[in-house]
Design an enzyme around this catalytic site. Structure first.
Site, PDB file in Angstrom:
ATOM      1  N   CYS A  73      -6.191  -0.065   6.838  1.00  0.00           N
ATOM      2  CA  CYS A  73      -5.965   0.532   5.510  1.00  0.00           C
ATOM      3  C   CYS A  73      -7.121   1.473   5.146  1.00  0.00           C
ATOM      4  O   CYS A  73      -8.279   1.060   5.123  1.00  0.00           O
ATOM      5  CB  CYS A  73      -5.823  -0.565   4.456  1.00  0.00           C
ATOM      6  SG  CYS A  73      -5.462   0.082   2.805  1.00  0.00           S
ATOM      7  N   ARG A  85       2.966   4.935   6.316  1.00  0.00           N
ATOM      8  CA  ARG A  85       3.383   4.180   7.504  1.00  0.00           C
ATOM      9  C   ARG A  85       3.856   2.768   7.166  1.00  0.00           C
ATOM     10  O   ARG A  85       4.227   2.002   8.059  1.00  0.00           O
ATOM     11  CB  ARG A  85       2.209   4.100   8.493  1.00  0.00           C
ATOM     12  CG  ARG A  85       1.711   5.463   8.957  1.00  0.00           C
ATOM     13  CD  ARG A  85       0.358   5.357   9.630  1.00  0.00           C
ATOM     14  NE  ARG A  85      -0.662   4.823   8.725  1.00  0.00           N
ATOM     15  CZ  ARG A  85      -1.917   4.570   9.074  1.00  0.00           C
ATOM     16  NH1 ARG A  85      -2.311   4.793  10.311  1.00  0.00           N
ATOM     17  NH2 ARG A  85      -2.779   4.102   8.187  1.00  0.00           N
ATOM     18  N   ASP A  88       0.409   3.814   1.677  1.00  0.00           N
ATOM     19  CA  ASP A  88       0.373   4.401   3.025  1.00  0.00           C
ATOM     20  C   ASP A  88       1.792   4.708   3.534  1.00  0.00           C
ATOM     21  O   ASP A  88       2.666   3.830   3.512  1.00  0.00           O
ATOM     22  CB  ASP A  88      -0.325   3.408   3.969  1.00  0.00           C
ATOM     23  CG  ASP A  88      -0.701   4.039   5.301  1.00  0.00           C
ATOM     24  OD1 ASP A  88       0.200   4.602   5.958  1.00  0.00           O
ATOM     25  OD2 ASP A  88      -1.879   3.968   5.679  1.00  0.00           O
ATOM     26  N   CYS A 114       0.840  -1.196   0.000  1.00  0.00           N
ATOM     27  CA  CYS A 114       0.000   0.000   0.000  1.00  0.00           C
ATOM     28  C   CYS A 114       0.879   1.250   0.000  1.00  0.00           C
ATOM     29  O   CYS A 114       1.979   1.249   0.544  1.00  0.00           O
ATOM     30  CB  CYS A 114      -0.914   0.001   1.232  1.00  0.00           C
ATOM     31  SG  CYS A 114      -2.072   1.402   1.256  1.00  0.00           S
ATOM     32  N   HIS A 137      -2.051  -3.999   5.040  1.00  0.00           N
ATOM     33  CA  HIS A 137      -1.892  -3.568   6.440  1.00  0.00           C
ATOM     34  C   HIS A 137      -3.261  -3.342   7.059  1.00  0.00           C
ATOM     35  O   HIS A 137      -4.207  -2.955   6.375  1.00  0.00           O
ATOM     36  CB  HIS A 137      -1.030  -2.308   6.524  1.00  0.00           C
ATOM     37  CG  HIS A 137      -1.652  -1.082   5.926  1.00  0.00           C
ATOM     38  ND1 HIS A 137      -2.238  -0.086   6.684  1.00  0.00           N
ATOM     39  CD2 HIS A 137      -1.814  -0.701   4.635  1.00  0.00           C
ATOM     40  CE1 HIS A 137      -2.695   0.859   5.885  1.00  0.00           C
ATOM     41  NE2 HIS A 137      -2.464   0.512   4.634  1.00  0.00           N
TER      42      HIS A 137
HETATM   43 CO    CO Z   1      -3.497   1.195   2.996  1.00  0.00          CO
END
Ligand code: CO
Length: 208
Positions: A101, A46, A44, A42, A98
């Site tokens: 999400c 993080r 993301d 992803c 994750h």
């Molecule tokens: Co995500």
């Protein structure tokens, strides 16, 4: 505003730090990359691939998008996959989702989000496929289970490509893994859906 001085300063310090411990690191890396792993994750912020598995530049090839989706007609993802398998000859493909999400959460809503709805619809398809299982869960566990099932489905999508199946049919050693990462403790979990050959995928998708 027009020059991000902080980031350039950080970059200099980072490169110097690596050069101090391994003087030939960058010159060796410039000569070639030979990663063993291809990560589909992803976007993301993080969930940064290299840091999570503590790998250096050159050790993992990476493709990231919203909610780690592998769409059959996504030329971007498929091109990266082809390069990873046919040129870099990676041994492992890791689809890593994750918990928490945002893309998966948005896909579970009924409101409009704009352009991205066309992307999130692929995750709605995953929900629809597994609706009986997901809807049995308490409400606060449904999104996390969909995060897991989304990884499982994307692993299948990777395996259904002719890129991966051609590699298997040529006798190449190639494993496709499904993992999920917990943002609140930094720990990876193996979803144990590893696929290593054409005989392990749905008959309708097999290319022989
Ligand atoms: Co995500």
């Amino acid at each position: 505003m027009r020059v991000l001085k902080d980031l350039f300063a950080k970059n200099r310090a980072w490169a110097e730090n690596i050069r101090n411990s391994r003087p030939d690191f960058f010159s060796r890396l410039a000569a070639q990359q030979s990663p063993q792993y291809f990560w589909i994750g992803c976007s993301d912020s993080r969930v940064p691939a290299n840091q999570i598995v503590d790998l250096l530049p050159g050790e993992i090839f990476v493709h990231r998008n919203i909610a780690n989706v592998v769409v059959h007609t996504d030329l971007n993802c498929l091109s990266v996959l082809q390069y990873a398998v046919e040129v870099l000859r990676v041994k492992h493909i890791i689809v890593c989702g994750h918990y928490g999400c945002g893309g998966v959460a948005a896909a579970m809503e009924n409101r409009e989000h704009g352009l991205i709805d066309n992307w999130l619809r692929h995750i709605k398809d995953v929900y629809r496929l597994h609706r009986a299982e997901i809807d049995l869960l308490p409400k606060d566990q449904r999104a996390d289970r969909l995060c897991e099932l989304n990884v499982v489905e994307q692993v299948a999508n990777v395996c259904h490509t002719t890129i991966v199946q051609n590699a298997w049919n040529k006798g190449r050693e190639l494993a496709v893994h499904g993992w999920i990462y917990r943002v609140d403790n930094g720990i990876l979990k193996d979803l144990e859906v590893c696929v290593t050959g054409v005989d392990q995928i749905a008959a309708i998708h097999q290319v022989r």
